[in-house]
Design a protein around this motif. Structure first.
Motif, PDB file in Angstrom:
ATOM      1  N   LEU A  27       0.824  -1.208   0.000  1.00 52.64           N
ATOM      2  CA  LEU A  27       0.000   0.000   0.000  1.00 52.64           C
ATOM      3  C   LEU A  27       0.856   1.255   0.000  1.00 52.64           C
ATOM      4  N   LEU A  41       1.660   2.278  -3.397  1.00 58.29           N
ATOM      5  CA  LEU A  41       0.504   2.857  -4.082  1.00 58.29           C
ATOM      6  C   LEU A  41       0.261   4.294  -3.625  1.00 58.29           C
ATOM      7  N   ALA A  83      -4.913   3.784 -15.497  1.00 55.38           N
ATOM      8  CA  ALA A  83      -5.676   2.642 -14.990  1.00 55.38           C
ATOM      9  C   ALA A  83      -5.315   2.381 -13.531  1.00 55.38           C
ATOM     10  N   LEU A  84      -4.020   2.415 -13.233  1.00 57.06           N
ATOM     11  CA  LEU A  84      -3.605   2.153 -11.862  1.00 57.06           C
ATOM     12  C   LEU A  84      -4.114   3.229 -10.921  1.00 57.06           C
ATOM     13  N   GLU A  99      -7.712   2.402  -9.970  1.00 56.16           N
ATOM     14  CA  GLU A  99      -7.800   1.222  -9.115  1.00 56.16           C
ATOM     15  C   GLU A  99      -7.190   1.490  -7.735  1.00 56.16           C
ATOM     16  N   ALA A 100      -6.028   2.138  -7.749  1.00 54.77           N
ATOM     17  CA  ALA A 100      -5.292   2.301  -6.501  1.00 54.77           C
ATOM     18  C   ALA A 100      -6.008   3.260  -5.558  1.00 54.77           C
ATOM     19  N   ALA A 154      -9.153   3.755  -5.299  1.00 50.17           N
ATOM     20  CA  ALA A 154     -10.274   3.026  -4.705  1.00 50.17           C
ATOM     21  C   ALA A 154      -9.778   2.075  -3.620  1.00 50.17           C
ATOM     22  N   LEU A 155      -8.672   1.406  -3.918  1.00 50.92           N
ATOM     23  CA  LEU A 155      -8.129   0.444  -2.952  1.00 50.92           C
ATOM     24  C   LEU A 155      -7.705   1.155  -1.665  1.00 50.92           C
ATOM     25  N   GLN A 184     -10.621   2.081   0.435  1.00 52.72           N
ATOM     26  CA  GLN A 184     -11.150   0.904   1.133  1.00 52.72           C
ATOM     27  C   GLN A 184     -10.245   0.517   2.306  1.00 52.72           C
ATOM     28  N   ALA A 185      -8.938   0.616   2.105  1.00 52.84           N
ATOM     29  CA  ALA A 185      -8.009   0.254   3.177  1.00 52.84           C
ATOM     30  C   ALA A 185      -8.166   1.187   4.372  1.00 52.84           C
ATOM     31  N   ARG A 190     -10.799   2.647   5.338  1.00 53.83           N
ATOM     32  CA  ARG A 190     -12.035   2.348   6.067  1.00 53.83           C
ATOM     33  C   ARG A 190     -11.828   1.218   7.066  1.00 53.83           C
ATOM     34  N   ILE A 191     -10.922   0.299   6.730  1.00 57.70           N
ATOM     35  CA  ILE A 191     -10.765  -0.893   7.564  1.00 57.70           C
ATOM     36  C   ILE A 191     -10.432  -0.535   9.001  1.00 57.70           C
TER      37      ILE A 191
END
Lengths: 284, 284
Positions: A3, A6, A63-64, A67-68, A70-71, A74-75, A77-78
């Motif tokens: 991460l 990213l 593209a990355l 995607e990244a 969004a990832l 999400q991370a 939020r965890i």
DNA sequence: ACATCCGATACCGCACGGGTATCGTGCCGG
DNA sequence: CCGGCACGATACCCGTGCGGTATCGGATGT
């Protein structure tokens, strides 16, 4: 592909400039260049085109980026989900003398807004504890001032404040535009508690200690002693003084930084988030 | 909270056993225990209850399991998306003599199924190249056999194969249940190309080289030489032999492992995925 | 032509994440 | 009830990786 890589990529993609992205990430440019190169190697695709005045995204980079980001969202939020599931978490903030009012009052509400479920408690340290309980393990993160022994401690500067000599307004030096060390010879000086970090003690020391001088534990005590006993003190000049006292800029010390500090090891996600909030609130 | 820590956590959560999770992750138990502890510290929540016969998930752990598995699935998707956006990627696989048929025939289709957009090319190396072009940088990943100089190279064992002495069926040793080094004294032996990795050369050597002996480059050549010239050779005994040859188990060598090997540094995501496919195809 | 600013490279030191060896402890069989 | 065993935790070592500083090559625009 971790991460961190990213996050680096996102910063470079948004700044379109490796150097700016590096300073945004609080690091220098070369390791960031290298990290981007590693990411490109690992993915087997060129993510940026290098130009003379920065970088631009390739199709693969675009593209990355989608995607990244969004990832990473999400991370992020965890952390909250898990701490909620574990029951209320607690963050203990150490403050040095007046830093609670100086920055804590603005910072803590911002942090609580981001983490409504976290319990924030305050530990107010006295002037003999420059790390505000961090080194003693009493607190998770500290709002304090440099300089002190920073081994094992990470620091982020919020504000840099020059220091001045505080004295009574009837002092014989009153009216001077500035003073230097030589002007302070023989002057009675406030004293920090014994056993205090020597770097810290040396920084705030001035004049000479001939004979016993009073010990101070808070900024208020310090200023009262100057007012009542005719001693002097060095103090950051970012705050109003009680009536009867004046501060004269003191050129012989580098400024003292108002910082947020935390342990180098075992940084919890709450601490990281606290530092992040502080950054966003002061650095721009 | 990096992705690696989450993968570790997922493994422990699914195995409910740190030791088993560690071997599933191809690592040992202590660093995994420590990594889990670090994750708990960072999140500020207990994720597992430690019991005498394993670990169980706490409520916070259950929450993290759901979130983390979704996150990892999303992260895995990114690689494919980016390489597609970048155009076709290429993976070059090195094979040593017969390993292409032994494992490549099963492995490569599995890999292509997982990465339909990736171009897989094969580099068939001769017996003088135990790393099948890996050390020379000709290939990204290699299917080969131990032992060889593994500095800078990572290895995963797919299958462990004992070696035997291959000889003509009219050899005076034919019929023996097993042979040892002493039985091979003075025997003419096939020879590897000069300059071959000494570890590799020593392992396959047997008997003594008195006088010139033929040089072999492939397993087929090797066996032909045994058949035609009356020399002998050591060979893995996991394959059928041409008529007229027999293999006798040789106790004086540890087994030779059929492995997948890749460079320790700069492992690309395709290489990692290739190794992962190999693991899943052979290790269970 | 040259100053300037960009990313890339070279090199260094330390922290971290692997490893092995060993410990503390709870469970189970004799 | 006690000894063996299996589990996770701890202690320690060592190599890699990722920060840092210093410097380079090269393009750009006065």
């Amino acid at each position: 592909m971790d991460l961190r890589a990213l996050r680096y990529f996102i910063a470079v993609a948004e700044e379109r400039h490796v150097g700016r992205a590096a300073s945004r990430l609080h690091m220098t440019q070369p390791p960031l260049s290298r990290a981007i190169r590693h990411l490109e190697d690992e993915l087997g695709a060129a993510l940026f085109e290098r130009t003379a005045k920065g970088v631009t995204l390739t199709p693969a980079g675009t593209a990355l980026y989608d995607e990244a980001s969004a990832l990473l969202r999400q991370a992020d939020r965890i952390r909250g989900r898990v701490t909620i599931a574990a029951g209320a978490a607690t963050l203990t903030v150490g403050t040095l003398a007046d830093t609670a009012e100086q920055v804590g009052g603005r910072l803590v509400p911002l942090f609580r807004a981001r983490h409504p479920h976290v319990n924030v408690t305050i530990h107010e340290a006295d002037l003999g504890e420059p790390t505000a309980g961090l080194r003693a393990g009493l607190v998770d993160v500290a709002l304090t001032r440099t300089p002190f022994d920073e081994t094992g401690i990470s620091v982020r500067v919020l504000r840099s404040v020059p220091v001045g000599v505080v004295m009574r307004d009837d002092d014989r030096l009153a009216g001077r535009a500035s003073v230097s060390s030589a002007d302070l010879a023989g002057r009675r000086w406030v004293r920090l508690p014994d056993g205090t970090d020597p770097i810290w003690t040396a920084y705030w020391a001035g004049g000479t200690h001939d004979g016993p001088s009073p010990v101070m534990r808070t900024i208020q005590e310090c200023l009262q002693m100057v007012l009542w006993n005719g001693t002097s003190a060095l103090a950051p000049i970012d705050q109003p003084l009680p009536a009867g006292l004046i501060a004269i800029p003191f050129a012989d010390r580098p400024p003292s930084d108002l910082v947020v500090a935390w342990p180098k090891t075992g940084r919890s996600s709450l601490v990281r988030s606290f530092v992040d909030v502080a950054d966003n609130a002061w650095s721009p």
